[in-house]
Motif scaffolding. Structure first.
Motif, PDB file in Angstrom:
ATOM      1  N   ALA A 196       0.760  -1.484   0.147  1.00  0.00           N
ATOM      2  CA  ALA A 196       0.250   0.052  -0.042  1.00  0.00           C
ATOM      3  C   ALA A 196       0.868   1.423  -0.024  1.00  0.00           C
ATOM      4  O   ALA A 196       1.930   1.287   0.646  1.00  0.00           O
ATOM      5  N   LEU A 197       0.583   2.209  -0.950  1.00  0.00           N
ATOM      6  CA  LEU A 197       1.126   3.288  -0.923  1.00  0.00           C
ATOM      7  C   LEU A 197       0.083   4.332   0.130  1.00  0.00           C
ATOM      8  O   LEU A 197      -1.235   4.542  -0.328  1.00  0.00           O
ATOM      9  N   ASN A 198       0.506   4.825   1.002  1.00  0.00           N
ATOM     10  CA  ASN A 198      -0.329   5.688   2.076  1.00  0.00           C
ATOM     11  C   ASN A 198      -0.073   7.151   2.298  1.00  0.00           C
ATOM     12  O   ASN A 198       1.211   7.315   2.592  1.00  0.00           O
ATOM     13  N   VAL A 199      -0.735   7.865   1.507  1.00  0.00           N
ATOM     14  CA  VAL A 199      -0.218   9.332   1.571  1.00  0.00           C
ATOM     15  C   VAL A 199      -0.770  10.032   2.767  1.00  0.00           C
ATOM     16  O   VAL A 199      -1.903   9.673   3.225  1.00  0.00           O
ATOM     17  N   ILE A 200       0.166  10.733   3.481  1.00  0.00           N
ATOM     18  CA  ILE A 200       0.148  11.210   4.534  1.00  0.00           C
ATOM     19  C   ILE A 200       0.150  12.848   4.466  1.00  0.00           C
ATOM     20  O   ILE A 200       1.215  13.406   4.330  1.00  0.00           O
ATOM     21  N   THR A 201      -1.152  13.476   4.557  1.00  0.00           N
ATOM     22  CA  THR A 201      -1.149  14.904   4.647  1.00  0.00           C
ATOM     23  C   THR A 201      -1.844  15.413   5.819  1.00  0.00           C
ATOM     24  O   THR A 201      -2.069  16.865   5.852  1.00  0.00           O
ATOM     25  N   GLY A 202      -1.856  14.451   6.743  1.00  0.00           N
ATOM     26  CA  GLY A 202      -2.561  15.036   8.000  1.00  0.00           C
ATOM     27  C   GLY A 202      -2.806  13.762   8.910  1.00  0.00           C
ATOM     28  O   GLY A 202      -2.392  12.939   8.620  1.00  0.00           O
ATOM     29  N   PRO A 203      -3.496  14.051   9.912  1.00  0.00           N
ATOM     30  CA  PRO A 203      -3.684  12.871  10.992  1.00  0.00           C
ATOM     31  C   PRO A 203      -4.378  11.698  10.349  1.00  0.00           C
ATOM     32  O   PRO A 203      -4.004  10.349  11.088  1.00  0.00           O
ATOM     33  N   TYR A 204      -5.352  11.933   9.552  1.00  0.00           N
ATOM     34  CA  TYR A 204      -5.998  10.578   9.071  1.00  0.00           C
ATOM     35  C   TYR A 204      -5.095   9.738   8.274  1.00  0.00           C
ATOM     36  O   TYR A 204      -5.272   8.654   8.518  1.00  0.00           O
TER      37      TYR A 204
END
Length: 366
Positions: A58-66
């Motif tokens: 999985a590519l998990n994009v993090i732009t905030g807490p969620y």
């Protein structure tokens, strides 16, 4: 004794299905839509656990807490997780996602938050969707904060799992939520031996017992009041027009941003590029040396109804959030927030120009 909200006839399957159909029209989707009986964390977690497992990369994009939370769930499912994290005051780009695929061609799942109300940024889902489609990965999208504030188009964007909640820009209840599911996503779930079954988290239970049965019998008692509130909320959006509702949120965001800049006192937008700022809520960086929670508390002491909050977690030290969504997406709410922040900053010793802020906000409203 009788009570208007308690002594209601049961919500039958036909009414439930009609509400699902209206939510599907709101999303402009021909995919299956399941309304789950809980806050949006229920389908957000359920969709990940249904489609991810030890064989998933999985590519998990993090732009905030969620985004951070989704990575935790994916790892707990046994997936190999590649985090793509960007500073919270920016958005991710399609080029960054493309580069991640080039480096890790084995990626077969992408998780992304459309708009992060907690940080005030929004991501270019249409462009990212093109990249994800080109690589054939399953695309999971959290559109809880964006629905009603900006376009959400799962079909044209190639989104396989699109989760929404009504409690923000839609101005509806928090106790029910929905997810649109593509045929590819259903197939992934059916092939996943770890997908929850006979569980409150299970999307497959809804597929087999509700959709597979022609939506004739509900799998369990619905959250009746919340479902009726969701129906009323969608009716209100339909009556106003979705374009009108999203335009109002965009105007509120533009007015808040312009007003905050003109107010002065060291206040500035947290998301630096206006094009990357979410219409659902505007985040502001507090002046250096200011205790943000105290500043917000001063503003709320004068007017407890203001849709203001300090940032959550570590962001509480530097961020103010103006929650101009749903019924608060109005010129009056924006003016009141600017006035409250101006008063609080002045009490803290800052020099502010409230007339200039109100004038700038009025000009920016469009």
């Amino acid at each position: 004794m009788t009570h208007l909200l308690l002594d209601l006839p049961p919500l039958d399957a036909a009414r439930f299905a009609s509400i699902e159909d209206r939510v599907a029209r709101l999303l402009g989707t021909g995919q299956d839509v399941v309304i789950m009986q809980g806050e949006a964390l229920l389908p957000l977690e359920g969709a990940i656990r249904a489609t991810a497992g030890p064989g998933t990369t999985a590519l998990n994009v993090i732009t905030g807490p969620y985004g951070q939370t989704f990575g935790d769930w994916l790892r707990d499912c046994g997936a190999t997780v590649i985090d793509l994290a960007v500073p919270f005051h920016t958005a991710v780009t399609a080029e960054q996602v493309r580069a991640a695929f080039a480096e890790h061609p084995e990626i077969d799942f992408v998780s992304l938050v459309h708009a992060e109300a907690a940080t005030g940024n929004t991501n270019p889902v249409a462009e990212i969707g093109e990249v994800v489609r080109a690589h054939g990965a399953l695309f999971y999208l959290d559109a809880v904060a964006s629905i009603g504030a900006e376009p959400v188009l799962p079909d044209s964007w190639g989104v396989d799992l699109c989760v929404i909640g009504a409690q923000k820009a839609m101005g509806g209840p928090a106790g029910v939520s929905a997810v649109s599911v593509s045929e590819r996503a259903w197939a992934r779930m059916a092939a996943n031996p770890r997908a929850p079954r006979r569980s409150y988290l299970s999307l497959l239970d809804w597929k087999e017992r509700w959709i597979g049965g022609g939506r004739k019998a509900l799998p369990h008692a619905p959250a009746q009041l919340e479902m009726l509130a969701l129906e009323a909320c969608v009716e209100r959006i339909e009556a106003a027009g979705l374009d009108v509702v999203t335009a109002r949120h965009a105007a509120a965001a533009a007015a808040t941003r312009a007003g905050a800049v003109a107010l002065g006192g060291g206040l500035e937008p947290y998301v630096r590029d206006a094009a990357q700022a979410a219409p659902v809520a505007t985040t502001l960086r507090a002046p250096s040396g200011t205790v943000t929670s105290e500043l917000v508390a001063r503003a709320l002491a004068a007017d407890p109804a203001l849709p203001l909050a300090a940032g959550g977690g570590t962001l509480a030290q530097e961020m103010i959030r103006v929650n101009h969504y749903g019924p608060e997406a109005t010129p009056g709410a924006v003016r009141a927030c600017l006035a409250g922040l101006g008063t609080a900053l002045a009490e803290a010793g800052a020099v502010v120009d409230l007339p200039a802020a109100l004038s700038a906000a009025e000009k920016a409203w469009r």
